[in-house]
Scaffold this motif. Structure first.
Motif, mmCIF file in Angstrom:
data_model
loop_
_atom_site.group_PDB
_atom_site.id
_atom_site.type_symbol
_atom_site.label_atom_id
_atom_site.label_comp_id
_atom_site.label_asym_id
_atom_site.label_seq_id
_atom_site.Cartn_x
_atom_site.Cartn_y
_atom_site.Cartn_z
ATOM 1 N N ALA A 1 0.741 -1.251 -0.157
ATOM 2 C CA ALA A 1 -0.123 0.105 0.107
ATOM 3 C C ALA A 1 0.734 1.396 -0.119
ATOM 4 O O ALA A 1 1.992 1.310 0.464
ATOM 5 N N ILE A 2 0.432 2.211 -0.742
ATOM 6 C CA ILE A 2 0.978 3.488 -0.628
ATOM 7 C C ILE A 2 -0.190 4.518 -0.543
ATOM 8 O O ILE A 2 -1.292 4.245 -1.053
ATOM 9 N N ILE B 1 5.929 1.694 3.698
ATOM 10 C CA ILE B 1 7.267 0.456 3.769
ATOM 11 C C ILE B 1 8.554 1.439 3.709
ATOM 12 O O ILE B 1 9.495 0.898 4.256
ATOM 13 N N LYS B 2 8.671 2.339 2.637
ATOM 14 C CA LYS B 2 9.989 2.732 2.392
ATOM 15 C C LYS B 2 10.092 3.950 3.433
ATOM 16 O O LYS B 2 11.146 4.611 3.623
ATOM 17 N N ASN B 3 9.104 4.253 4.251
ATOM 18 C CA ASN B 3 9.074 5.309 5.153
ATOM 19 C C ASN B 3 9.473 6.625 4.440
ATOM 20 O O ASN B 3 9.992 7.435 5.004
ATOM 21 N N GLN B 4 8.815 6.810 3.248
ATOM 22 C CA GLN B 4 8.850 8.070 2.434
ATOM 23 C C GLN B 4 7.582 9.059 2.501
ATOM 24 O O GLN B 4 6.613 8.575 2.748
#
Length: 86
Positions: free
Chosen positions: A15-16, A42-45
Motif C-alpha cells: 500500500a501507498i 514501507i519505505k518510510n517516505q
C-alpha cells in the motif's frame, strides 16, 4: 467540512497512501478535492506540498489522526507557528 486524510493506492500487500483534501461525506476511495502529498509506510517516505497543506489548514480543514502524526513528524506545525508569529 473538508478533511486531510489518507487515500489508499498501490497493489495488494504494497500500500501507498495519498494525502488528500476531501469532503468528510466521501468514501476513502472517493473523489478528492486536491492531492497534497503521499506517504509510503514501507519505505518510510513522505512528500508534502507544504503551501497547499497550509492553505487548506488556514481555510479550516481538519487533519485526521494519522495525517496529523505525519505532519508533526515533518515539523509542519512548528513551521506554521513561526509563520504566524512573524
Amino acid at each position: 467540512m473538508v478533511k486531510l486524510r489518507l487515500k489508499r493506492c498501490g497493489r495488494k500487500q504494497r500500500a501507498i497512501y495519498r494525502i488528500v483534501a476531501i469532503d468528510v461525506r466521501s468514501r476513502r476511495e472517493g473523489r478528492d478535492l486536491r492531492k497534497v502529498g503521499f506517504y509510503d509506510p514501507i519505505k518510510n517516505q513522505t512528500y508534502l506540498n507544504v503551501p497547499l497543506i497550509l492553505y487548506f489548514l488556514e481555510k479550516g480543514a481538519q487533519p485526521t489522526g494519522t495525517v496529523c502524526d505525519i505532519l508533526r513528524k515533518a515539523e509542519l506545525f512548528q513551521e506554521r507557528t513561526s509563520i504566524r508569529v512573524n
